[in-house]
Design an enzyme around this catalytic site. Structure first.
Site, PDB file in Angstrom:
ATOM      1  N   GLU A 116      38.781  51.015  37.983  1.00 24.02           N
ATOM      2  CA  GLU A 116      38.683  49.889  38.913  1.00 24.02           C
ATOM      3  C   GLU A 116      39.392  48.676  38.329  1.00 24.02           C
ATOM      4  O   GLU A 116      39.383  48.464  37.106  1.00 24.02           O
ATOM      5  CB  GLU A 116      37.210  49.559  39.173  1.00 24.02           C
ATOM      6  N   ASP A 163      39.472  44.542  39.272  1.00 25.29           N
ATOM      7  CA  ASP A 163      38.743  43.601  40.120  1.00 25.29           C
ATOM      8  C   ASP A 163      39.291  42.184  40.072  1.00 25.29           C
ATOM      9  O   ASP A 163      39.617  41.664  39.000  1.00 25.29           O
ATOM     10  CB  ASP A 163      37.272  43.504  39.667  1.00 25.29           C
ATOM     11  N   GLU A 205      37.197  39.052  41.683  1.00 23.05           N
ATOM     12  CA  GLU A 205      35.988  38.681  42.398  1.00 23.05           C
ATOM     13  C   GLU A 205      35.811  37.164  42.333  1.00 23.05           C
ATOM     14  O   GLU A 205      35.986  36.557  41.271  1.00 23.05           O
ATOM     15  CB  GLU A 205      34.766  39.356  41.779  1.00 23.05           C
ATOM     16  N   ASN A 255      36.440  36.046  38.735  1.00 22.79           N
ATOM     17  CA  ASN A 255      36.098  37.050  37.735  1.00 22.79           C
ATOM     18  C   ASN A 255      37.115  38.186  37.803  1.00 22.79           C
ATOM     19  O   ASN A 255      37.306  38.795  38.858  1.00 22.79           O
ATOM     20  CB  ASN A 255      34.690  37.599  37.993  1.00 22.79           C
ATOM     21  N   THR A 256      37.791  38.463  36.695  1.00 24.01           N
ATOM     22  CA  THR A 256      38.732  39.587  36.617  1.00 24.01           C
ATOM     23  C   THR A 256      38.148  40.638  35.687  1.00 24.01           C
ATOM     24  O   THR A 256      37.521  40.315  34.679  1.00 24.01           O
ATOM     25  CB  THR A 256      40.104  39.135  36.092  1.00 24.01           C
ATOM     26  N   ASN A 257      38.367  41.900  36.035  1.00 24.59           N
ATOM     27  CA  ASN A 257      37.800  42.980  35.216  1.00 24.59           C
ATOM     28  C   ASN A 257      38.642  44.235  35.382  1.00 24.59           C
ATOM     29  O   ASN A 257      39.303  44.422  36.429  1.00 24.59           O
ATOM     30  CB  ASN A 257      36.346  43.261  35.621  1.00 24.59           C
ATOM     31  N   LYS A 284      34.825  44.218  30.804  1.00 26.46           N
ATOM     32  CA  LYS A 284      36.010  43.577  30.236  1.00 26.46           C
ATOM     33  C   LYS A 284      36.395  42.336  31.049  1.00 26.46           C
ATOM     34  O   LYS A 284      37.546  42.122  31.397  1.00 26.46           O
ATOM     35  CB  LYS A 284      37.160  44.578  30.165  1.00 26.46           C
ATOM     36  N   TYR A 321      21.825  37.664  42.880  1.00 26.79           N
ATOM     37  CA  TYR A 321      21.162  38.006  41.627  1.00 26.79           C
ATOM     38  C   TYR A 321      22.030  37.719  40.395  1.00 26.79           C
ATOM     39  O   TYR A 321      21.521  37.714  39.268  1.00 26.79           O
ATOM     40  CB  TYR A 321      20.724  39.472  41.632  1.00 26.79           C
ATOM     41  N   TRP A 322      23.349  37.466  40.600  1.00 27.07           N
ATOM     42  CA  TRP A 322      24.193  37.216  39.421  1.00 27.07           C
ATOM     43  C   TRP A 322      25.338  36.244  39.652  1.00 27.07           C
ATOM     44  O   TRP A 322      25.884  35.673  38.701  1.00 27.07           O
ATOM     45  CB  TRP A 322      24.789  38.527  38.918  1.00 27.07           C
TER      46      TRP A 322
END
Length: 294
Positions: free
Chosen positions: A113, A115, A117, A130-132, A141, A204-205
């Site tokens: 994946e 990401d 986000e 947010n990059t992952n 990561k 929740y996050w």
């Protein structure tokens, strides 16, 4: 008193013909917009397809309310490519919401994946990108960046470049992060991935690690996408890929150049607010292998 002449039946017929032509033209544009998204993607939840006549762009809007979120995913899978879309995020208080543009091979424990986000914020606070990167189920990561502009005020372009050498994350053509490939470490290079976009409740996050929840009084929340492009190698069956002509010169062999290195350094100094390679609490037994090399 002068009498007004009534329009002839022939003139009325011509007017009606013009009106019909205009309506057909407008409906045709709207239908073309819908056909594009419905041909390229499957949708889930409240997804609205419109034609923005001011810009001439096809726009897909995702709607989040108390009942559900929304999303779309490509019917085509790819193995490497450059994927890009313009997005306009939620205005005002978007705390608790998560908007995404990402690639994934599926839901399995060994999935790949990539990401991008966007975590909602309280009014006036920066939006966090947010990059992952996940490879064979190995994730965690994340690099998170405070965007330096208001992403709800207008459309901005977000791009993922994925090839055999690295994953490159860009905003408005500015490279913020490069995730390089190392021969002895997991890298997403074998599993075809589809393109996804979602809008969902991440209370929740998402905002201050879940401290601020969604204010449903502000619902419905709307995120708009337009001008999506996939210059990519499509998987056409039995493991074969169909790569567009000239892709080697555009993105397949793309590696960071001097400009990329400068903008990555700028983003690290001015925008980076979380780097997994600095999070010793998360990795008490030692950081992932790439942390000591990049």
């Amino acid at each position: 008193m002068a009498h007004r002449r009534r329009p002839s039946l022939a003139l009325l017929a011509s007017w009606l013909a013009v009106i019909v032509i205009v309506l057909v033209s407008l409906l045709g544009k709207s239908s073309a917009a819908a056909d594009f998204w419905l041909d390229e993607f499957t949708t889930d939840g409240d997804v609205r397809i419109d034609h923005d006549h001011a810009s001439g762009q096809k726009v897909a809007s995702l709607i989040l309310d108390r009942r559900s979120g929304a999303g779309f995913n490509s019917t085509q899978k790819y193995l490497f490519g450059e994927f890009s879309v313009e997005m306009k995020l939620i205005p005002g208080n978007s705390a608790g919401t998560v908007t995404s543009f990402y690639l994934t091979s599926g839901e399995g424990d060994d999935h790949d994946e990539i990401d991008m986000e966007f975590m909602g914020n309280s009014s006036g606070a920066p939006t966090v990108l947010n990059t992952n990167v996940w490879a064979s189920g190995d994730g965690k990561k994340e690099h998170q960046f405070d965007l330096w502009f208001d992403p709800s005020a207008d459309f901005h372009r977000y791009t993922i470049i994925w090839n055999r050498n690295n994953v490159i994350f860009q905003v408005d053509g500015v490279t913020l992060r490069v995730f390089p490939r190392y021969a002895d470490l997991p890298y997403p290079d074998a599993r075809p991935m589809a393109v996804h976009a979602t809008l969902w409740d991440g209370s929740y996050w998402a905002t201050l690690k879940g401290q601020i929840k969604i204010d449903w009084a502000s619902a419905p929340f709307v995120v708009s996408y337009r001008d999506y492009t996939a210059d990519a190698c499509a998987v056409v069956g039995h493991g074969r890929t169909d790569c567009p002509a000239g892709s080697d010169g555009r993105w397949m062999n793309r590696v960071p150049d001097d400009t990329d290195r400068l903008t990555v350094a700028w983003a690290k100094r001015n925008c980076l607010q979380y780097n997994y390679c600095d999070d010793g609490w998360r990795f008490p037994k030692g950081f992932p292998g790439e942390c000591s090399r990049s």
